[in-house]
Design an enzyme around this catalytic site. Structure first.
Site, PDB file in Angstrom:
ATOM      1  N   ASN A   1     -10.840  13.331 -13.819  1.00  0.00           N
ATOM      2  CA  ASN A   1     -11.329  12.078 -13.244  1.00  0.00           C
ATOM      3  C   ASN A   1     -12.839  12.168 -13.015  1.00  0.00           C
ATOM      4  OD1 ASN A   1     -11.899   9.824 -11.667  1.00  0.00           O
ATOM      5  ND2 ASN A   1     -10.607  10.448  -9.959  1.00  0.00           N
TER       6      ASN A   1
ATOM      7  N   HIS B   1      -7.374  11.985  -4.981  1.00  0.00           N
ATOM      8  CA  HIS B   1      -6.951  12.788  -3.827  1.00  0.00           C
ATOM      9  C   HIS B   1      -5.691  12.215  -3.176  1.00  0.00           C
ATOM     10  CE1 HIS B   1      -9.687   9.711  -2.187  1.00  0.00           C
ATOM     11  NE2 HIS B   1      -8.936   9.788  -1.097  1.00  0.00           N
TER      12      HIS B   1
END
Length: 180
Positions: A129, A138
């Site tokens: 990413n 996350h």
């Protein structure tokens, strides 16, 4: 997929360590912790223009600072994600639909993409990413909520989840990934 050779970059500090940001004329194209896996190499950075006054970078820094103060939990920036395979781009796009305070497993994200056997490939795509925080990888956890797999480090992943939960006043585990 096109490669955008003209990039501006800048650095900013965060409570979790320095961040490197990159932008093209079309939008924000990168946010990485400086020690993060798969961040741009020094050789590549030398081909980019160091431009701390670039308007997209300034807007990104302003929003990132508000995020770390828990005043903003989503980003409103033009994005230029011109790298990655079509599958990686689909995974990164899907991240935008996981609200702050919610999490999703790699398997659930694979299911949402219509690729139920691709949990491992989803994890690999998340590791690449290019827009940490902005595309919130996350918020993706392992089976049964296990904290695993974050290119910026598990300590940062945990801190980001705690920051978002505290900002939303959550005291328990976040709700599961939303279903379309």
């Amino acid at each position: 997929m096109h490669q955008n050779p003209a990039r501006a970059h800048s650095r900013t500090d965060s409570p979790l360590g320095p961040l490197r940001l990159a932008a093209s004329a079309h939008g924000l194209s990168g946010v990485w912790f400086t020690s993060q896996c798969h961040s741009p190499s020094d050789a590549l950075l030398q081909t980019w223009v160091n431009d701390p006054e670039h308007p997209i970078l300034l807007a990104a820094i302003k929003q990132l600072r508000a995020y770390f103060r828990a005043e903003r939990l989503h980003f409103d920036l033009p994005l230029d994600v011109c790298v990655g395979t079509p599958f990686q781009q689909s995974v990164w796009h899907a991240l935008q639909h996981i609200p702050a305070g919610q999490t999703c497993s790699y398997g659930e994200l694979a299911d949402l993409l219509g690729r139920p056997k691709a949990a491992r490939a989803v994890g690999l795509a998340l590791g690449r990413n290019p827009l940490a925080l902005v595309l919130p990888c996350h918020r993706v956890l392992g089976r049964q909520g296990a904290l695993c797999g974050y290119a910026g480090g598990l300590d940062r992943k945990a801190a980001l989840l705690v920051l978002e939960q505290a900002a939303l006043g959550l005291r328990h585990a976040p709700p599961p990934c939303p279903r379309p």
